[in-house]
Design an enzyme around this catalytic site. Structure first.
Site, PDB file in Angstrom:
ATOM      1  N   ASP A  33      40.892  40.571  -5.467  1.00  0.00           N
ATOM      2  CA  ASP A  33      39.541  41.027  -5.790  1.00  0.00           C
ATOM      3  C   ASP A  33      38.822  39.969  -6.628  1.00  0.00           C
ATOM      4  O   ASP A  33      39.401  39.393  -7.555  1.00  0.00           O
ATOM      5  CB  ASP A  33      39.605  42.357  -6.565  1.00  0.00           C
ATOM      6  CG  ASP A  33      38.266  43.081  -6.577  1.00  0.00           C
ATOM      7  OD1 ASP A  33      38.160  44.150  -5.963  1.00  0.00           O
ATOM      8  OD2 ASP A  33      37.318  42.560  -7.213  1.00  0.00           O
ATOM      9  N   ILE A  34      37.559  39.757  -6.318  1.00  0.00           N
ATOM     10  CA  ILE A  34      36.792  38.709  -6.983  1.00  0.00           C
ATOM     11  C   ILE A  34      36.446  39.096  -8.433  1.00  0.00           C
ATOM     12  O   ILE A  34      36.224  38.220  -9.267  1.00  0.00           O
ATOM     13  CB  ILE A  34      35.534  38.398  -6.136  1.00  0.00           C
ATOM     14  CG1 ILE A  34      35.026  36.986  -6.382  1.00  0.00           C
ATOM     15  CG2 ILE A  34      34.440  39.419  -6.339  1.00  0.00           C
ATOM     16  CD1 ILE A  34      34.033  36.511  -5.326  1.00  0.00           C
ATOM     17  N   ASN A  89      38.147  54.214  -3.063  1.00  0.00           N
ATOM     18  CA  ASN A  89      36.847  54.803  -3.352  1.00  0.00           C
ATOM     19  C   ASN A  89      36.185  55.170  -2.024  1.00  0.00           C
ATOM     20  O   ASN A  89      36.225  54.385  -1.077  1.00  0.00           O
ATOM     21  CB  ASN A  89      35.976  53.811  -4.124  1.00  0.00           C
ATOM     22  CG  ASN A  89      36.571  53.469  -5.488  1.00  0.00           C
ATOM     23  OD1 ASN A  89      37.140  54.332  -6.159  1.00  0.00           O
ATOM     24  ND2 ASN A  89      36.468  52.222  -5.889  1.00  0.00           N
ATOM     25  N   GLN A  96      32.187  53.772  -3.840  1.00  0.00           N
ATOM     26  CA  GLN A  96      32.474  52.733  -2.845  1.00  0.00           C
ATOM     27  C   GLN A  96      31.275  51.800  -2.704  1.00  0.00           C
ATOM     28  O   GLN A  96      30.197  52.231  -2.335  1.00  0.00           O
ATOM     29  CB  GLN A  96      32.797  53.376  -1.487  1.00  0.00           C
ATOM     30  CG  GLN A  96      33.192  52.336  -0.437  1.00  0.00           C
ATOM     31  CD  GLN A  96      33.555  52.959   0.910  1.00  0.00           C
ATOM     32  OE1 GLN A  96      33.467  54.179   1.095  1.00  0.00           O
ATOM     33  NE2 GLN A  96      33.951  52.123   1.841  1.00  0.00           N
ATOM     34  N   HIS A 102      39.056  49.986   2.211  1.00  0.00           N
ATOM     35  CA  HIS A 102      39.961  49.103   1.461  1.00  0.00           C
ATOM     36  C   HIS A 102      40.739  49.897   0.431  1.00  0.00           C
ATOM     37  O   HIS A 102      40.233  50.854  -0.139  1.00  0.00           O
ATOM     38  CB  HIS A 102      39.206  47.952   0.785  1.00  0.00           C
ATOM     39  CG  HIS A 102      38.029  48.385  -0.037  1.00  0.00           C
ATOM     40  ND1 HIS A 102      36.821  48.734   0.518  1.00  0.00           N
ATOM     41  CD2 HIS A 102      37.877  48.534  -1.380  1.00  0.00           C
ATOM     42  CE1 HIS A 102      35.972  49.064  -0.439  1.00  0.00           C
ATOM     43  NE2 HIS A 102      36.596  48.971  -1.607  1.00  0.00           N
ATOM     44  N   LEU A 103      41.964  49.455   0.231  1.00  0.00           N
ATOM     45  CA  LEU A 103      42.849  50.048  -0.773  1.00  0.00           C
ATOM     46  C   LEU A 103      42.977  49.057  -1.923  1.00  0.00           C
ATOM     47  O   LEU A 103      43.414  47.927  -1.720  1.00  0.00           O
ATOM     48  CB  LEU A 103      44.226  50.293  -0.133  1.00  0.00           C
ATOM     49  CG  LEU A 103      45.361  50.743  -1.054  1.00  0.00           C
ATOM     50  CD1 LEU A 103      45.110  52.156  -1.585  1.00  0.00           C
ATOM     51  CD2 LEU A 103      46.706  50.685  -0.310  1.00  0.00           C
ATOM     52  N   HIS A 104      42.546  49.499  -3.124  1.00  0.00           N
ATOM     53  CA  HIS A 104      42.753  48.675  -4.316  1.00  0.00           C
ATOM     54  C   HIS A 104      44.202  48.848  -4.764  1.00  0.00           C
ATOM     55  O   HIS A 104      44.679  49.985  -4.863  1.00  0.00           O
ATOM     56  CB  HIS A 104      41.878  49.151  -5.477  1.00  0.00           C
ATOM     57  CG  HIS A 104      40.400  49.016  -5.263  1.00  0.00           C
ATOM     58  ND1 HIS A 104      39.660  48.006  -5.842  1.00  0.00           N
ATOM     59  CD2 HIS A 104      39.524  49.763  -4.557  1.00  0.00           C
ATOM     60  CE1 HIS A 104      38.376  48.149  -5.499  1.00  0.00           C
ATOM     61  NE2 HIS A 104      38.265  49.210  -4.723  1.00  0.00           N
TER      62      HIS A 104
HETATM   63  P1  AMP Z   1      34.647  49.396  -3.984  1.00  0.00           P
HETATM   64  O1  AMP Z   1      33.767  49.659  -5.157  1.00  0.00           O
HETATM   65  O2  AMP Z   1      35.834  50.309  -3.911  1.00  0.00           O
HETATM   66  O3  AMP Z   1      33.860  49.338  -2.683  1.00  0.00           O
HETATM   67  O4  AMP Z   1      35.281  47.970  -4.222  1.00  0.00           O
HETATM   68  C1  AMP Z   1      34.794  46.792  -3.677  1.00  0.00           C
HETATM   69  C2  AMP Z   1      35.543  45.673  -4.347  1.00  0.00           C
HETATM   70  O5  AMP Z   1      35.343  44.486  -3.592  1.00  0.00           O
HETATM   71  C3  AMP Z   1      35.073  45.380  -5.780  1.00  0.00           C
HETATM   72  O6  AMP Z   1      36.162  45.531  -6.673  1.00  0.00           O
HETATM   73  C4  AMP Z   1      34.575  43.934  -5.695  1.00  0.00           C
HETATM   74  O7  AMP Z   1      34.881  43.184  -6.844  1.00  0.00           O
HETATM   75  C5  AMP Z   1      35.305  43.405  -4.466  1.00  0.00           C
HETATM   76  N1  AMP Z   1      34.640  42.322  -3.765  1.00  0.00           N
HETATM   77  C6  AMP Z   1      33.353  42.283  -3.345  1.00  0.00           C
HETATM   78  N2  AMP Z   1      33.101  41.126  -2.699  1.00  0.00           N
HETATM   79  C7  AMP Z   1      34.265  40.423  -2.717  1.00  0.00           C
HETATM   80  C8  AMP Z   1      34.650  39.139  -2.217  1.00  0.00           C
HETATM   81  N3  AMP Z   1      33.799  38.345  -1.571  1.00  0.00           N
HETATM   82  N4  AMP Z   1      35.932  38.730  -2.415  1.00  0.00           N
HETATM   83  C9  AMP Z   1      36.800  39.512  -3.077  1.00  0.00           C
HETATM   84  N5  AMP Z   1      36.506  40.740  -3.556  1.00  0.00           N
HETATM   85  C10 AMP Z   1      35.249  41.178  -3.391  1.00  0.00           C
END
Ligand code: AMP
Ligand code: ZN
Length: 115
Positions: A33-34, A89, A96, A102-104
């Site tokens: 995750d970024i 989420n 979300q 996606h699974l964190h």
């Molecule tokens: P959600 O809020 O569950 O949709 O989580 C989306 C996640 O994606 C967040 O934790 C962001 O930090 C992550 N994210 C968004 N863009 C990128 C990216 N380009 N590379 C890696 N992670 C990302």
């Protein structure tokens, strides 16, 4: 495989946006995750575009099982030894932000930035 041209995670799956990959096979991709909440924070995604857990049907059950079952292996490989969290989420009120399933998976020593 279905992809949404405007979807950021589809672009990562296609290699059109860079990501720090932790695992990849024919169906799944895992990348860091970024904006990590924890010392180790990866996202497990299906390569095919599925908007959210809410869009999952019986045809996706095996895929979901594979996503979840990957978590312990990933955490072991990334050196997480004392437990971790898995979070999905779903939708706007579920927090979300990226509309691609996606699974964190988050772990590492406390304290964490969030979560
Ligand atoms: P959600 O809020 O569950 O949709 O989580 C989306 C996640 O994606 C967040 O934790 C962001 O930090 C992550 N994210 C968004 N863009 C990128 C990216 N380009 N590379 C890696 N992670 C990302
Ligand atoms: Zn997508």
């Amino acid at each position: 495989m279905s992809a949404d041209p405007d979807c950021i995670f589809c672009k990562i799956a296609a290699g059109r946006i860079p990501a720090k990959k932790a695992y990849e096979d024919e169906e799944l991709l895992v990348f860091h995750d970024i904006h990590p909440w924890a010392p180790v924070h990866v996202l497990v995604i299906p390569k095919q575009h599925i908007e959210s857990l809410d869009a999952v049907g019986p045809e996706h059950h095996a895929l979901l099982g594979r996503m979840m079952a990957l978590a312990p292996r990933l955490m072991r490989e990334l050196g997480v030894v004392n437990g971790y969290r898995t979070v999905v989420n779903v939708g706007r009120d579920g927090g979300q932000e990226v509309p691609h399933l996606h699974l964190h998976v988050m772990g590492g020593p406390r304290p964490w930035a969030r979560g």
